[in-house]
Design an enzyme around this catalytic site. Sequence first.
Site, mmCIF file in Angstrom:
data_model
loop_
_atom_site.group_PDB
_atom_site.id
_atom_site.type_symbol
_atom_site.label_atom_id
_atom_site.label_comp_id
_atom_site.label_asym_id
_atom_site.label_seq_id
_atom_site.Cartn_x
_atom_site.Cartn_y
_atom_site.Cartn_z
ATOM 1 N N ASP A 1 -59.486 10.582 -17.542
ATOM 2 C CA ASP A 1 -58.042 10.960 -17.036
ATOM 3 C C ASP A 1 -57.801 10.566 -15.638
ATOM 4 O O ASP A 1 -56.784 11.420 -15.217
ATOM 5 C CB ASP A 1 -57.935 12.466 -17.740
ATOM 6 N N ARG B 1 -73.773 7.038 -29.307
ATOM 7 C CA ARG B 1 -72.397 6.733 -28.986
ATOM 8 C C ARG B 1 -72.355 5.227 -28.457
ATOM 9 O O ARG B 1 -71.097 4.631 -28.653
ATOM 10 C CB ARG B 1 -72.067 7.882 -28.158
ATOM 11 N N HIS C 1 -51.831 10.827 -22.178
ATOM 12 C CA HIS C 1 -52.309 12.068 -22.133
ATOM 13 C C HIS C 1 -51.291 13.100 -22.085
ATOM 14 O O HIS C 1 -50.311 13.093 -21.275
ATOM 15 C CB HIS C 1 -53.191 12.115 -20.842
ATOM 16 N N LEU D 1 -64.317 6.926 -23.697
ATOM 17 C CA LEU D 1 -64.394 5.480 -23.995
ATOM 18 C C LEU D 1 -66.018 5.214 -23.029
ATOM 19 O O LEU D 1 -65.932 5.343 -21.866
ATOM 20 C CB LEU D 1 -63.590 4.548 -23.640
ATOM 21 N N GLU E 1 -63.726 4.759 -15.298
ATOM 22 C CA GLU E 1 -64.785 5.421 -15.773
ATOM 23 C C GLU E 1 -64.627 6.772 -15.704
ATOM 24 O O GLU E 1 -65.351 7.594 -16.083
ATOM 25 C CB GLU E 1 -65.985 4.585 -15.096
ATOM 26 N N ARG F 1 -62.237 10.426 -28.157
ATOM 27 C CA ARG F 1 -63.583 10.330 -27.372
ATOM 28 C C ARG F 1 -63.541 9.481 -26.059
ATOM 29 O O ARG F 1 -62.490 8.837 -25.768
ATOM 30 C CB ARG F 1 -64.565 9.372 -28.272
ATOM 31 N N GLY G 1 -51.787 9.283 -35.376
ATOM 32 C CA GLY G 1 -51.358 8.095 -35.158
ATOM 33 C C GLY G 1 -49.721 8.028 -34.900
ATOM 34 O O GLY G 1 -49.124 7.014 -35.033
ATOM 35 N N SER G 2 -49.213 8.994 -34.438
ATOM 36 C CA SER G 2 -47.778 9.183 -34.229
ATOM 37 C C SER G 2 -47.352 8.229 -32.963
ATOM 38 O O SER G 2 -46.536 7.303 -32.924
ATOM 39 C CB SER G 2 -46.941 10.519 -33.809
ATOM 40 N N ASN G 3 -48.458 8.295 -31.996
ATOM 41 C CA ASN G 3 -48.066 7.301 -30.921
ATOM 42 C C ASN G 3 -48.381 5.844 -31.320
ATOM 43 O O ASN G 3 -47.487 4.802 -31.033
ATOM 44 C CB ASN G 3 -49.158 7.621 -29.612
#
Length: 208
Positions: A146, A65, A109, A93, A143, A91, A12-14
């Site tokens: 990255d 999922r 990223h 999305l 979709e 994960r 959680g640093s971002n």
Amino acid sequence: MSRIGVLVSGRGSNLQALLDAQAAGTLGGEVVVVISNHAGVPALERAAKAGVPTVVLERDAFESRKAQHLAICEALVSHNVDIVVLAGFDRILHPEVVRRFQQRILNVHPSLLPAFAGGLHAQADALDYGVKVAGCTVHFVTEEVDAGPIVLQAPVPVLDDDTVESLSARILEEEHRILPEAVRLLAEGRLRIEGRRVRVLPDPLRAD
Ligand code: GAR
């Protein structure tokens, strides 16, 4: 003021960088919910410490999922979220969630995309490949993994004696700088997507 939902999975640093920017008045929005797909992670403590509501939706609690990700979507909708930030979410999305928040989801990223896309070890991959310049990217989520339009990137030189840890730490510093900046630009309505390219519109408050 834009309402921001943050999806996390671990450290959680971002998320912390977003909360710090909010506290400093430079985020252009408010983090209204933090959703984790893992219980007990430090990101949830950071959110709680900042007084932000948290939701935990683990894969085990759902039969698929897709069902899990639709529950994540419902949590975002019920908190009236305008902008979704994937801040270390581990994960891919589900496409239905991506479509529900089209052009309103940002991901950070740890590589200069399109290099080293798709994995969770981009910094190690950059070292293994032998690139001289690594870095990070904030992009819109589409979709395709990255591969969405790029909002901001920051280069980070690779040093001869770098380890995965040392390179990751320097990339992370840049992530913490460009992620809140990209969120602010989106919150202020200053990002225009033109095909693959994202145009950053000038700040209307700056007379130059
Ligand atoms: C960050 O380096 C982020 O770029 C990366 O995970 C780390 C999360 O750290 N994300 C990915 O690799 C996504 N493919 P954080 O939990 O401290 O923000």
